[in-house]
Scaffold this motif. Structure first.
Motif, mmCIF file in Angstrom:
data_model
loop_
_atom_site.group_PDB
_atom_site.id
_atom_site.type_symbol
_atom_site.label_atom_id
_atom_site.label_comp_id
_atom_site.label_asym_id
_atom_site.label_seq_id
_atom_site.Cartn_x
_atom_site.Cartn_y
_atom_site.Cartn_z
ATOM 1 N N GLU A 46 3.882 21.648 18.217
ATOM 2 C CA GLU A 46 3.785 20.683 18.003
ATOM 3 C C GLU A 46 3.731 20.254 16.706
ATOM 4 O O GLU A 46 3.634 19.312 15.758
ATOM 5 N N MET A 47 2.050 20.653 16.160
ATOM 6 C CA MET A 47 1.389 20.437 15.106
ATOM 7 C C MET A 47 2.318 20.851 13.327
ATOM 8 O O MET A 47 2.591 19.763 12.722
ATOM 9 N N SER A 48 3.018 22.026 13.533
ATOM 10 C CA SER A 48 4.049 22.761 12.710
ATOM 11 C C SER A 48 4.783 21.926 12.516
ATOM 12 O O SER A 48 5.195 21.166 11.321
ATOM 13 N N TYR A 49 5.776 21.097 13.484
ATOM 14 C CA TYR A 49 6.909 20.100 13.801
ATOM 15 C C TYR A 49 6.419 19.244 12.819
ATOM 16 O O TYR A 49 7.014 18.119 11.924
ATOM 17 N N GLN A 50 5.406 18.309 13.183
ATOM 18 C CA GLN A 50 4.767 17.616 12.602
ATOM 19 C C GLN A 50 4.446 17.336 11.208
ATOM 20 O O GLN A 50 5.238 16.296 10.922
ATOM 21 N N SER A 51 3.893 18.428 10.803
ATOM 22 C CA SER A 51 3.955 18.431 9.609
ATOM 23 C C SER A 51 4.842 19.232 8.856
ATOM 24 O O SER A 51 5.665 18.112 7.397
ATOM 25 N N ALA A 52 5.801 20.011 9.543
ATOM 26 C CA ALA A 52 7.504 19.283 8.675
ATOM 27 C C ALA A 52 8.183 18.253 8.291
ATOM 28 O O ALA A 52 8.391 17.565 7.420
ATOM 29 N N LEU A 53 8.167 17.265 9.350
ATOM 30 C CA LEU A 53 8.627 16.000 9.450
ATOM 31 C C LEU A 53 7.753 15.006 8.619
ATOM 32 O O LEU A 53 7.696 14.839 7.503
ATOM 33 N N ARG A 54 6.321 14.859 8.476
ATOM 34 C CA ARG A 54 5.929 14.273 7.140
ATOM 35 C C ARG A 54 5.964 14.482 5.614
ATOM 36 O O ARG A 54 6.102 13.296 5.023
ATOM 37 N N THR A 55 5.843 15.646 6.137
ATOM 38 C CA THR A 55 6.767 16.625 3.885
ATOM 39 C C THR A 55 7.635 15.949 4.329
ATOM 40 O O THR A 55 8.609 15.705 3.386
ATOM 41 N N ALA A 56 8.942 15.435 5.136
ATOM 42 C CA ALA A 56 10.299 15.133 4.682
ATOM 43 C C ALA A 56 10.426 13.863 4.514
ATOM 44 O O ALA A 56 10.823 13.412 3.718
ATOM 45 N N GLY A 57 9.571 13.281 5.653
ATOM 46 C CA GLY A 57 9.181 12.091 4.998
ATOM 47 C C GLY A 57 8.893 11.200 3.564
ATOM 48 O O GLY A 57 8.786 10.605 2.842
ATOM 49 N N ALA A 58 7.998 12.624 2.959
ATOM 50 C CA ALA A 58 7.361 12.295 1.627
ATOM 51 C C ALA A 58 8.399 12.729 0.644
ATOM 52 O O ALA A 58 8.703 11.869 -0.577
ATOM 53 N N VAL A 59 9.470 13.746 0.957
ATOM 54 C CA VAL A 59 10.393 13.653 -0.365
ATOM 55 C C VAL A 59 11.398 12.505 -0.563
ATOM 56 O O VAL A 59 11.519 12.379 -1.503
ATOM 57 N N VAL A 60 11.646 12.042 1.120
ATOM 58 C CA VAL A 60 12.151 10.852 1.659
ATOM 59 C C VAL A 60 11.361 10.199 0.539
ATOM 60 O O VAL A 60 12.471 9.193 0.238
ATOM 61 N N ALA A 61 10.559 9.797 1.101
ATOM 62 C CA ALA A 61 9.842 8.214 -0.035
ATOM 63 C C ALA A 61 9.542 8.603 -1.695
ATOM 64 O O ALA A 61 9.732 7.683 -1.786
ATOM 65 N N GLY A 62 9.959 9.683 -1.865
ATOM 66 C CA GLY A 62 10.155 10.242 -3.382
ATOM 67 C C GLY A 62 11.419 9.854 -3.724
ATOM 68 O O GLY A 62 11.275 10.547 -4.968
ATOM 69 N N SER A 63 11.997 9.790 -2.983
ATOM 70 C CA SER A 63 14.143 9.600 -4.050
ATOM 71 C C SER A 63 14.505 8.353 -3.554
ATOM 72 O O SER A 63 14.004 7.739 -3.052
ATOM 73 N N ASP A 64 15.930 8.266 -3.846
ATOM 74 C CA ASP A 64 16.545 7.580 -4.470
ATOM 75 C C ASP A 64 17.171 6.892 -2.610
ATOM 76 O O ASP A 64 16.655 5.301 -2.171
#
Length: 141
Positions: A46-64
């Protein structure tokens, strides 16, 4: 009359949402390693998956993609729009969505310690690569 912006508000803007997502992703991955060390594979997942989601959110937040009015709701679907590298990560890591969902619902899953270790290693690599930035593709425009 101009707007009054406190020093703390201005400081929070320096890192922005992207930095907050990365920070949370690192913390969650550390927690996953702690749970893994204690032998709690489900919480580590669960924690690993949540980490992956937050990372995805960071990538999206830094994009168009973040500025788009009409975009998919799923973090994995949004990540696919960022570029080719991000899309590959989305395809790989989103496969664990069903396993994670079944586990959080209390359903039986087949997850070996080795499978979890590979997933956690991939999440760590995703986080590392995301912090260095993905190259945008023509889809992101």
């Amino acid at each position: 009359m101009g707007d009054v912006i406190s020093a703390t508000t201005r400081f929070e803007r320096v890192g922005g949402k992207r930095a907050q997502f990365f920070s949370k992703a690192r913390i969650l991955l550390e927690q996953a390693h702690t749970y893994r060390g204690e032998g709690d594979l489900l919480l580590a997942l669960e924690m690993s998956y949540q980490s992956a989601l937050r990372t995805a959110g960071a990538v999206v937040a830094g994009s168009d993609v973040a500025a788009r009015k009409r975009k998919p709701k799923s973090a994995w679907d949004q990540l696919q729009l960022v570029g080719d590298e991000a899309a590959e990560w989305a395809a790989e890591l989103s496969q664990f969505s069903t396993i994670r969902s079944r586990a959080s619902s209390g359903l039986d899953i087949t997850l070996s310690a080795a499978d979890l270790d590979r997933f956690m290693a991939r999440v760590a690599l995703f986080l590392e690569e995301a912090q260095h930035g993905f190259s945008p593709s023509v889809d992101a425009a």
